[in-house]
Design an enzyme around this catalytic site. Structure first.
Site, short mmCIF file in Angstrom:
data_model
loop_
_atom_site.label_atom_id
_atom_site.label_comp_id
_atom_site.label_asym_id
_atom_site.label_seq_id
_atom_site.Cartn_x
_atom_site.Cartn_y
_atom_site.Cartn_z
N ASP A 84 3.84 -7.39 -8.62
CA ASP A 84 2.91 -8.27 -8.61
C ASP A 84 1.80 -8.39 -6.96
O ASP A 84 2.34 -8.02 -5.92
CB ASP A 84 3.44 -9.47 -8.13
CG ASP A 84 2.46 -10.48 -7.66
OD1 ASP A 84 1.43 -10.62 -8.36
OD2 ASP A 84 2.41 -12.00 -6.95
N ASP A 91 -1.77 -9.50 -5.61
CA ASP A 91 -2.75 -10.43 -5.25
C ASP A 91 -3.73 -10.06 -4.07
O ASP A 91 -3.88 -9.72 -3.12
CB ASP A 91 -1.91 -11.76 -5.43
CG ASP A 91 -2.39 -13.46 -5.63
OD1 ASP A 91 -3.39 -12.79 -5.38
OD2 ASP A 91 -2.02 -13.22 -6.37
N ASP A 140 3.87 -7.73 -3.95
CA ASP A 140 4.72 -8.43 -2.69
C ASP A 140 6.26 -8.31 -3.30
O ASP A 140 6.60 -7.89 -4.59
CB ASP A 140 4.39 -9.77 -4.06
CG ASP A 140 4.87 -10.90 -3.43
OD1 ASP A 140 6.20 -11.07 -2.88
OD2 ASP A 140 4.58 -12.26 -3.73
#
Length: 373
Positions: free
Chosen positions: A95, A97, A281
């Site tokens: 992930d 972001d 992450d």
């Protein structure tokens, strides 16, 4: 969220799932996956087993969820409680972001919504109206957020293919539907790795925990010939390019590193990690029981679709992921920041009734910046 807004969003989402179901990526080995969903103003429903695309479509049409999820793990009994599922293996997912990238633009497009009086103000820590500190932050990501996230995706892909022997055809990149990307790795050597092994993989990708000895520096009598060369593979090569700058500067820079000593070298490694380590992450990749947003489903933080990026360079997040209707809707908007969807600009709006396309209305309602008039 009030009942009128919920009904509006459910209607828009249901129309999408009826008309655009072909965008949903029904995962391979569907019957071995755990599915879950949330409804508006409601908690999570998990431990659902789905046999095929027809069952999935029925689930979407009957429940009209705000968000739909699917496990990266494969189980013998996906519908049972976690300790009875019998975990087999799990795809590798990363992930990336924009909110984790410490971008300077963030303050310019982050809003604070007061949970006490509902006043909306530009990125503040205290409500300008009632002085409450109970604020909810909402971001309207910009092009820089997406472009910066793309850079991290490229860095990750290079490490996966060059360092970890992952076939590039087994890597799929999805826009999350809000402000980042999910990177899926299929059929890799890591399928059966548990959380601990995935944690070690995360440290490698982020360049966490690097020790000076691995890069030629010793506390006592370091040897300049032990320092990395410019053409080395993996992190030694990246270290060389970042720290030396060019082959011709290697000798001079190594002399400086030797002169500055061991503790200073550790700070150099930390600087390398901060500046060229891939910003993923870690918790997402390490969690082998997590359920992830289903590709092709709508993200209720924005009303945009989690969509496959076939060409990351050309991918335009706020055009290519917007599939809701252009039909006009009247909303009471309080969105003091301009945003852009489908190449159209909207806002700023200051507590005013405006007619906007459904896709823009959904975006603002999802971010609590508008209500149906």
């Amino acid at each position: 969220m009030n009942e009128t807004d919920i009904k509006f969003l459910e209607s828009a989402f249901k129309k999408y799932y009826f008309e655009q179901f072909e965008l949903i990526r029904v995962p391979e080995r569907t019957s071995e996956r755990e599915f879950g969903y949330q409804k508006f103003n409601s908690g999570m429903t998990r431990h659902i087993s789905v046999k095929d695309d027809k069952e999935l479509h029925l689930l979407l049409m009957q429940n009209v969820p705000s968000d739909v999820y699917c496990s990266n793990a494969y189980y013998s009994f996906p519908n049972l409680p976690m300790n009875e599922k019998d975990w087999k293996e799990a795809d590798l997912i990363f992930d990336i972001d924009a909110k984790d990238l410490n971008l300077s633009c963030r303050g310019n497009h982050t809003l604070s919504i007061c949970n006490e009086c509902h006043e909306i103000s530009n990125n503040s820590e205290k409500c300008s109206k009632c002085n409450s500190t109970k604020l909810e932050k909402k971001s309207l990501p910009c092009k820089n957020c997406i472009d910066s996230s793309k850079i991290e995706v490229k860095k990750l892909s290079e490490i996966l293919t060059n360092d970890l022997s992952v076939n590039k055809d087994d890597i799929q990149v999805y826009f999350s539907g809000n402000e980042g990307f999910h990177i899926y790795v299929y059929n890799s050597q890591f399928q059966q790795n548990g959380s601990r092994e995935r944690s070690e993989l995360v440290d490698y990708i982020m360049f966490n925990g690097a020790i000076p000895e691995k890069f030629g520096m010793k506390k006592f009598k370091p040897n300049r010939n032990s320092f990395p060369d410019f053409d080395e593979a993996g992190w030694k090569g990246r270290f060389s390019k970042y720290v030396y700058g060019s082959k011709s500067k290697r000798s001079k820079i190594v002399s400086e590193l030797l002169s500055n000593g061991y503790s200073s070298f550790q700070k150099t490694l930390d600087d390398v990690s901060e500046n060229i380590g891939t910003k993923i992450d870690p918790n997402v990749t390490m969690d082998i029981h997590r359920i992830f947003r289903l590709p092709g489903s709508i993200n209720s933080k924005s009303g945009l679709t989690k969509i496959h990026c076939k060409d990351l360079v050309k991918f335009d997040a706020y055009v290519d992921s917007s599939f809701l209707s252009d039909d006009s809707v009247e909303v009471l908007a309080n969105c003091p920041i301009e945003f852009k969807l489908k190449n159209k600009k909207f806002g700023p709006y200051h507590n005013e009734k405006v007619s906007v396309p459904t896709f823009a209305a959904v975006y603002m309602v999802c971010k609590k910046l508008a209500t149906i008039a």
